[in-house]
Scaffold this motif. Sequence first.
Motif, PDB file in Angstrom:
ATOM      1  N   HIS A   1       4.508  32.938 -10.934  1.00 33.95           N
ATOM      2  CA  HIS A   1       3.698  33.113 -12.150  1.00 33.95           C
ATOM      3  C   HIS A   1       2.950  34.458 -12.119  1.00 33.95           C
TER       4      HIS A   1
ATOM      5  N   HIS B   1       3.339  38.112 -14.285  1.00 34.84           N
ATOM      6  CA  HIS B   1       2.218  38.808 -14.941  1.00 34.84           C
ATOM      7  C   HIS B   1       2.149  40.271 -14.469  1.00 34.84           C
TER       8      HIS B   1
ATOM      9  N   ASP C   1      -6.107  34.775 -14.124  1.00 31.96           N
ATOM     10  CA  ASP C   1      -5.874  33.799 -15.192  1.00 31.96           C
ATOM     11  C   ASP C   1      -6.499  32.467 -14.804  1.00 31.96           C
TER      12      ASP C   1
ATOM     13  N   ASP D   1       0.134  34.364 -20.693  1.00 28.77           N
ATOM     14  CA  ASP D   1       1.418  33.804 -20.255  1.00 28.77           C
ATOM     15  C   ASP D   1       2.583  34.182 -21.176  1.00 28.77           C
TER      16      ASP D   1
END
Length: 478
Positions: free
Chosen positions: A100, A104, A123, A283
């Motif tokens: 994840h 990013h 985040d 996202d």
Amino acid sequence: MKILGINETTHDASVTLIEDGNILFAGHSERFSKQKNDWFTNDGLIECALSYGKPDTIAYYENRWLKKLRIATRGGFGGGKPYYLERKDLRWVPREAFSHHHSHAAAGYYTSKFDDAVIVVLDAIGEYNTSTIWVGEGKNLKRVYKKNHPFSFGLFYSAFTQLVGLKPNEEEYIMMGMAAYGDWTRYYNKVKEYFPSIDDQKYGFHNGILDWNETIDEQAKFDIAAAVQKVYEDRLVNFMAMAKKITNKRKLVFMGGCALNCAANTMLWRMFDDVWIMPNPGDAGSSLGAAAAAYGSHVNWEHPYLGYDLGGEYPVSEIMTELIRNKIAAVATGRAEYGPRALGNRSILADPRDPDIKDKVNLIKKRELFRPFAPVILEEHASKWFDMNYASPYMQYTPKCLKPDLIPSVVHKDGTSRVQTVNKEQHPGLYRLLSEWYAVTGVPILLNTSLNIKGQPLLNDENDILEWEKAYNTKIVR
Ligand SMILES: [Fe+2]
């Protein structure tokens, strides 16, 4: 080689198609399904992407098995089977997944003009990571620091968003706007206890703030918002200082949902020589991030107009006619914006000099009256109207307005404005419109807000335009 990047099973699903570093398509699921912050992709979105070519490989934006494990062991939300897996035509395409935070970081670094930078990703939570620091040198992207749940800038902010009666993971921007109306000193110490330091994080926040024992009246909501914003900014400055010290880099790429906090972003220009925040840092930007990570190098980033194509030239003279006659013009033309902001192609534009225009546009949009509108300005005039010496092409910073009396409808309660600057290369049509508006009025600025029906995503296609025109009994310029 074509790579299809996919982000779904979390708020705001999206897909991106790139070919040899060129971005062919990037769009949000919600614009096709009409469900705001849609978690899953859909046939309309995927087929629109595939109209630009069939992918040779698929890049997924996170490790979904690791996320499932985290949800099972630590709680939180997300997961489910990605919808694209149901499609027969994509089932046999080879695929790989990136973490994840890697997605990013790649979305930020590989769309930047930098070849030597620190990348900070903050985040709510990815699989386990919540805050990471990366170094980008040439093509290489390497993580040098990580912090896992329960420490989380994003979950802290979202939990308080919920506490003041807003929707977490969606309406954080409203709380950020509320902060300007509150007294931060009233709750600062109390709020700080929930986010004491990097090494002393005791709250998980997945279930919100459960032990707030004071009544929250209307003013308290604004005072809490102000305190949360102040604590967030103080902690952000500390974290960025640490990132700079660890990496010894002077250029910053900032990514993750926290990079949408434009009030806090403004401070970063005082800490770094240069700053890049990709216009879709949450996202939804990670479908491009995963594709760029698979490509393993910088992509050719020119502008965010990468979604559904309505076609047509930018209707400059028609918009001018509307603005002069009605002071407001709704515009839908060309390709839809990739990212949360309307940047001219799905926008309501209005005369910022009229003090009543804010209420008129708020009435159309049925928004909370305290919420500010943003100005779009010719880049070469920006420093004369706002306290800024940098470009802000994607409405990511809130400098002080230097002439608030002349453009009252685009100045927030605290005297700042969320500025969008425009130059000729970035959007020739919008640049021409602003130049003509400047020639007529002496003001190189228009109010710019998103063109959508309340509670729905930005308008996308021809059907949305018809629906909007029926709902408001007005014409959209296109
Ligand atoms: Fe994220």
